[in-house]
Scaffold this motif. Structure first.
Motif, PDB file in Angstrom:
ATOM      1  N   ARG A  23      -1.127  -3.758  10.858  1.00 49.70           N
ATOM      2  CA  ARG A  23       0.069  -3.778  10.020  1.00 49.70           C
ATOM      3  C   ARG A  23       1.264  -3.073  10.676  1.00 49.70           C
ATOM      4  NH1 ARG A  23      -3.613  -6.724   8.269  1.00 49.70           N
ATOM      5  NH2 ARG A  23      -4.569  -6.433   6.223  1.00 49.70           N
ATOM      6  N   LYS A  24       1.002  -2.001  11.395  1.00 48.89           N
ATOM      7  CA  LYS A  24       2.090  -1.147  11.884  1.00 48.89           C
ATOM      8  C   LYS A  24       2.876  -1.781  13.029  1.00 48.89           C
ATOM      9  CE  LYS A  24       2.801   3.804  12.248  1.00 48.89           C
ATOM     10  NZ  LYS A  24       2.139   5.108  12.070  1.00 48.89           N
TER      11      LYS A  24
ATOM     12  N   LEU B 206       5.554  -4.399  11.996  1.00 52.13           N
ATOM     13  CA  LEU B 206       6.671  -3.852  11.234  1.00 52.13           C
ATOM     14  C   LEU B 206       7.639  -3.078  12.129  1.00 52.13           C
ATOM     15  CD1 LEU B 206       4.925  -2.677   7.941  1.00 52.13           C
ATOM     16  CD2 LEU B 206       6.092  -4.820   8.445  1.00 52.13           C
ATOM     17  N   VAL B 207       7.110  -2.266  13.030  1.00 52.90           N
ATOM     18  CA  VAL B 207       7.981  -1.497  13.920  1.00 52.90           C
ATOM     19  C   VAL B 207       8.596  -2.411  14.990  1.00 52.90           C
ATOM     20  CG1 VAL B 207       8.098   0.410  15.569  1.00 52.90           C
ATOM     21  CG2 VAL B 207       6.675   0.623  13.515  1.00 52.90           C
TER      22      VAL B 207
ATOM     23  N   SER C  17       6.959 -10.874  11.454  1.00 52.39           N
ATOM     24  CA  SER C  17       6.696  -9.456  11.211  1.00 52.39           C
ATOM     25  C   SER C  17       6.908  -9.068   9.754  1.00 52.39           C
ATOM     26  CB  SER C  17       7.578  -8.608  12.136  1.00 52.39           C
ATOM     27  OG  SER C  17       8.965  -8.882  11.921  1.00 52.39           O
TER      28      SER C  17
ATOM     29  N   TYR D  54       0.920  -5.255   2.794  1.00 47.62           N
ATOM     30  CA  TYR D  54       0.707  -3.815   2.893  1.00 47.62           C
ATOM     31  C   TYR D  54       1.035  -3.113   1.571  1.00 47.62           C
ATOM     32  CZ  TYR D  54       0.682   0.883   4.826  1.00 47.62           C
ATOM     33  OH  TYR D  54       0.387   2.200   5.077  1.00 47.62           O
TER      34      TYR D  54
ATOM     35  N   SER E  38      12.411   0.649  10.308  1.00 53.87           N
ATOM     36  CA  SER E  38      11.494   0.711  11.452  1.00 53.87           C
ATOM     37  C   SER E  38      11.052   2.144  11.712  1.00 53.87           C
ATOM     38  CB  SER E  38      12.164   0.144  12.711  1.00 53.87           C
ATOM     39  OG  SER E  38      12.549  -1.192  12.516  1.00 53.87           O
TER      40      SER E  38
ATOM     41  N   CYS F 110       8.599   3.252   8.945  1.00 55.51           N
ATOM     42  CA  CYS F 110       7.281   2.650   9.158  1.00 55.51           C
ATOM     43  C   CYS F 110       6.522   3.357  10.264  1.00 55.51           C
ATOM     44  CB  CYS F 110       7.423   1.162   9.487  1.00 55.51           C
ATOM     45  SG  CYS F 110       7.966   0.153   8.097  1.00 55.51           S
ATOM     46  N   TYR F 111       7.212   3.704  11.336  1.00 52.82           N
ATOM     47  CA  TYR F 111       6.563   4.375  12.460  1.00 52.82           C
ATOM     48  C   TYR F 111       6.045   5.761  12.054  1.00 52.82           C
ATOM     49  CZ  TYR F 111       5.890   6.544  17.019  1.00 52.82           C
ATOM     50  OH  TYR F 111       5.342   7.200  18.091  1.00 52.82           O
TER      51      TYR F 111
ATOM     52  N   MET G 128       3.558   5.287   7.870  1.00 52.50           N
ATOM     53  CA  MET G 128       2.623   4.237   7.455  1.00 52.50           C
ATOM     54  C   MET G 128       1.253   4.404   8.089  1.00 52.50           C
ATOM     55  SD  MET G 128       4.508   0.555   7.326  1.00 52.50           S
ATOM     56  CE  MET G 128       2.891  -0.177   7.533  1.00 52.50           C
TER      57      MET G 128
ATOM     58  N   GLU H 258      -2.367   2.965   9.158  1.00 52.45           N
ATOM     59  CA  GLU H 258      -2.871   1.622   9.484  1.00 52.45           C
ATOM     60  C   GLU H 258      -4.011   1.251   8.526  1.00 52.45           C
ATOM     61  OE1 GLU H 258      -3.025  -1.681  10.339  1.00 52.45           O
ATOM     62  OE2 GLU H 258      -1.913  -0.863  12.045  1.00 52.45           O
TER      63      GLU H 258
END
Length: 474
Positions: free
Chosen positions: A316-317, A320-321, A374, A382, A437, A440-441, A444, A446
């Motif tokens: 997932r991560k 998104l990033v 993405s 998520y 971004s 999320c980094y 979030m 995983e």
């Protein structure tokens, strides 16, 4: 004999017709309102009225999505999608038969009620029905059908624009009504969510569903896991206020944040008003701008396919990033080109020079493609899977409310913003994409290849770890 996996994919395709409906509307509404035949029948909509008309579906959808949690818990996930399809079809029929602007507005608001109800529940239903090994791939089917709908909507409107008379702009609504009826009828034949059945105490029915859609060796273990988690959570009726108690507030805020800021990146404004964007970028004729908009729909569709195939491998991560940074750079490039080469003349924005025009068009396509593989796919999955079963319907309703309210504000103001400032909208979208971004980094966890119950345990452990760390410091 049809395998259990194939059965689940068939169900995913059918329920995701709710996404197809959304896509058909998104892809066609901008082209419909730009048709000369529409102007002859209804009258030319001013910039402000156009923004209100296009975006009002999001307002009624946001209100409907808020109540969808109660409907999904009370009627079931299955019948919530069914009733949403019927309401959407009613709104589309009224739009197709409209003769005045007020009638169009009323019809669009009704369509939004059905859209909000059905699409808010589909991700919940698919996440709860699919085994964890393919949950990501199955749940992305919704986004796949959205992108199919967007591409189809563009080209249906492009084809119908060649007809004479009001039928040219009515055909897209007729197609939407037909698919709304197909969605509702087909929902009569799909199973209930096993987790909803356990939540209602219908254990034998839940076991029967799991036996049909799981390998026999996994059924008892999964059923015990679902029952254990629900009994551990509480026997009380779920409420919206419970989402913000200490145990759940972090993941509730995370889910609402990502679903809201997903729309602040302006992707739906780009898709809704694609004919205007491509007209500003140099496609002067109506048919040329419509065709360019159709190509954006194809790009959107093609770039969703990799996510459909590899979502459960990527996790997932990373999408998104990575996707967020790519969109940030695209918007920054478009905004810079408009700041240097853009100008306003007679109230319209244009960009000078063939090279800058083609650069803007290419960056729009690249941005759409990066969103498709993405954010478009991962955020909904998520935000849904991080919530516990008992609260999932209400959490997703609140997340979708935030999503559509932000989308409503962006879509409402986009026509005026695009005509008022050549570069401003793109720098705003760029800032939003970069901010999300970073969030999320940093925040979030995983969830790749984890069951819904394992994800619940992951967040419980993180909460206890944070509390233990805080106590040590004190």
């Amino acid at each position: 004999m049809v395998s259990t996996i194939v059965k689940i994919y068939f169900i995913a395709v059918h329920t995701s017709i709710a996404g197809l409906l959304w896509g058909l509307d998104t892809g066609s509404i901008g082209a419909v309102t730009q048709m000369a035949q529409f102007d002859e029948s209804i009258g030319r909509l001013s910039t402000g009225t156009l923004g209100i008309y296009v975006s009002c579906i999001l307002l009624s959808a946001s209100i409907s999505s808020l109540s969808s949690g109660y409907v999904a818990d009370f009627l079931s996930r299955k019948y919530a999608i069914l009733t949403g399809g019927l309401i959407f079809a009613l709104g589309a029929v009224l739009s197709a038969s409209a003769t005045t602007t007020p009638m169009l507005f009323c019809a669009r608001l009704i369509t939004g009620v059905g859209q909000g109800q059905s699409i808010s529940v589909v991700t919940i239903y698919l996440c709860e029905l699919a085994p964890h090994r393919i949950r990501g791939t199955v749940a992305t089917m919704l986004q796949m059908l959205i992108t199919v709908g967007i591409a189809a909507g563009f080209f249906i409107a492009y084809g119908s624009s060649r007809l004479h008379g009001s039928l040219a702009w009515r055909i897209p609504f007729i197609v939407e009504a037909a698919y709304g009826i197909i969605l509702a009828f087909g929902m009569l034949f799909v199973p209930h969510s096993p987790r909803w059945l356990v939540q209602r105490g219908r254990f034998d029915e839940a076991k029967s569903v799991l036996q049909t859609y799981r390998h026999s060796a996994d059924v008892e273990e999964e059923l015990l896991g679902i029952r254990g988690r629900l009994e551990e959570e509480s026997t009380q009726q779920a409420s919206f206020s419970e989402l913000f108690v200490k145990r759940y507030i972090r993941r509730s805020i995370l889910g609402i944040f990502i679903m809201a800021f997903m729309m602040l990146c302006g992707i739906d404004a780009v898709l809704y008003y694609a004919p205007i964007l491509f007209s500003q970028a140099g496609f002067s004729s109506q048919r040329a701008s419509f065709l360019a908009s159709g190509v954006s729909g194809i790009v959107n569709l093609l770039c969703t396919i990799p996510a459909q195939l590899w979502m459960d491998k990527w996790g997932r991560k990373f999408p998104l990033v990575g996707g967020g940074i790519a969109m940030t750079l695209c918007y920054l490039g478009i905004g810079t080109l408009y700041a240097i080469y853009g100008e306003k003349a007679n109230g319209e924005v244009h960009i000078n020079g063939k090279a800058p025009q083609w650069a803007v068009i290419a960056l729009i396509y690249i941005c759409i493609g990066n969103f498709a593989w993405s954010w478009a796919v991962v955020f909904k999955i998520y935000a849904c899977e991080i919530m516990p079963t008992r609260l999932r319907a209400k959490a997703c309703a609140l997340q979708q409310l935030a999503n559509w309210l932000v989308n409503f504000a962006v879509t409402l103001t986009a026509p005026m913003f695009l005509r008022a400032s050549p570069s401003g909208p793109y720098f705003l979208f760029c800032s939003a994409a970069f901010f999300v971004s970073v969030v999320c980094y940093l925040f979030m966890p995983e969830t790749k290849e984890k069951s819904l119950e394992e994800i619940e345990e992951l967040f419980e452990k993180k909460m206890k770890s944070s509390e233990s760390h805080l106590d040590t410091k004190l």
